[in-house]
Motif scaffolding. Structure first.
Motif, PDB file in Angstrom:
ATOM      1  N   GLN A  12       2.450   4.894   1.306  1.00  0.00           N
ATOM      2  CA  GLN A  12       2.103   5.585   2.049  1.00  0.00           C
ATOM      3  C   GLN A  12       0.461   5.149   2.419  1.00  0.00           C
ATOM      4  O   GLN A  12       0.520   6.132   3.443  1.00  0.00           O
ATOM      5  N   TRP A  13      -0.031   4.187   1.719  1.00  0.00           N
ATOM      6  CA  TRP A  13      -1.976   5.055   2.423  1.00  0.00           C
ATOM      7  C   TRP A  13      -1.812   3.692   3.553  1.00  0.00           C
ATOM      8  O   TRP A  13      -3.029   3.389   4.020  1.00  0.00           O
ATOM      9  N   TRP A  22      -3.366   4.775   6.132  1.00  0.00           N
ATOM     10  CA  TRP A  22      -5.457   4.133   6.098  1.00  0.00           C
ATOM     11  C   TRP A  22      -5.995   3.742   5.797  1.00  0.00           C
ATOM     12  O   TRP A  22      -7.219   2.979   6.457  1.00  0.00           O
ATOM     13  N   LEU A  42       0.414  -1.195  -0.116  1.00  0.00           N
ATOM     14  CA  LEU A  42       0.250  -0.175  -0.137  1.00  0.00           C
ATOM     15  C   LEU A  42       0.500   1.710   0.268  1.00  0.00           C
ATOM     16  O   LEU A  42       0.045   2.113   0.022  1.00  0.00           O
TER      17      LEU A  42
END
Length: 277
Positions: free
Chosen positions: A194-195, A198, A192
């Motif tokens: 940098q995600w 979140w 993912l």
């Protein structure tokens, strides 16, 4: 292993079990473990016997007839819509059990899983995450469905909107549960970027689910609470004598989404001491 002075067993009575370093159960530990189980079962038996034999202690009474509130009959559309929540709850419980077995196997034999390299696809930290999250989800799913079923039983009629909102709430639960479990796998597998915070794994205990799924879970639980309030409102107005009990039931329900809200005030870089407290 450090033995107690003058004894041939450790300060922890040779716990945890590890024969390679001489940690084997001592006779006293086996004896008291067995006795504690026997005393527990005997105590439960005595309590049940006393409450069953003497009606002034327990739930049996010969003085009056208790009429059940849940009478047998045709299930309503809303009640039938709630059945799938319990199916999902059972599947989540089964998944937690299987994942728990895998976690235990990883500890005993971290090199392989009965000849398969399972840890390459499902690493140990992912299995521990899933083991905890599936527990949170099956308990929450059961609580949501049981509360709605109980709220529906407090009224004779069923509002036309109830079944539709149950279906919508179920869809939202599936999205959050499935999305968060898959996100945790993708985040730990470094898919993912940098995600990860979140959509993947926040990496906080009991809050492994990504922040987006946490927001959606809180919103879904608040919608569930609103449905519950609307469902039991006529009963509160028509039965003032039960207003206190129903209000306590609603406050307990509100505590579920509120429990998650404080965690929104810290992020991935917050000091661990603050978060853990």
């Amino acid at each position: 292993m450090t033995n107690r002075p003058g004894e041939n067993y450790s300060y922890t009575n040779n716990f945890p079990y590890d024969p390679s370093v001489g940690n084997t159960p001592i006779p006293g530990a086996l004896l008291w473990s067995a006795l504690s189980l026997i005393v527990l079962l005997a105590g439960i038996a005595i309590v049940l016997l006393m409450f069953g034999k003497f009606d002034y202690l327990g739930w049996i009474s010969t003085r009056q007839h208790v009429h059940p509130h849940l009478l047998p009959g045709q299930a309503s559309a809303g009640q039938l819509a709630l059945v799938k929540f319990f199916v999902v709850m059972a599947l989540l419980f089964l998944m937690q059990t299987l994942v728990g077995g895998a976690v235990a196997h990883y500890r005993a034999d971290p090199g392989s899983f009965y000849g398969f390299q399972l840890e390459g696809l499902f690493p140990s930290n992912l299995m521990r995450t899933w083991h905890l999250q599936t527990a949170v989800f099956w308990i929450a799913t059961a609580y949501v469905a049981a509360a709605l079923f109980l709220g529906r039983s407090l009224r004779k009629d069923e509002p036309g909107w109830f079944a539709g909102w149950v279906h919508l709430l179920f869809g939202a639960f599936i999205v959050v549960i499935g999305g968060s479990l898959l996100g945790e796998w993708a985040g730990i597998s470094q898919m993912l970027g940098q995600w990860w915070f979140w959509l993947g794994n926040q990496r906080w205990e009991y809050l492994e689910l990504g922040r987006l799924w946490q927001y959606l879970l809180i919103v879904g639980l608040l919608v569930w609470f609103a449905i519950l309030v609307k469902l039991v409102q006529p009963h509160i107005l028509s039965e003032p004598s039960t207003k206190l009990l129903v209000s306590l039931f609603l406050l307990a329900s509100l505590a579920i989404p509120v429990f998650y809200i404080p965690a929104l005030f810290f992020g991935a870089k917050t000091n661990f001491t603050v978060v853990d407290t």
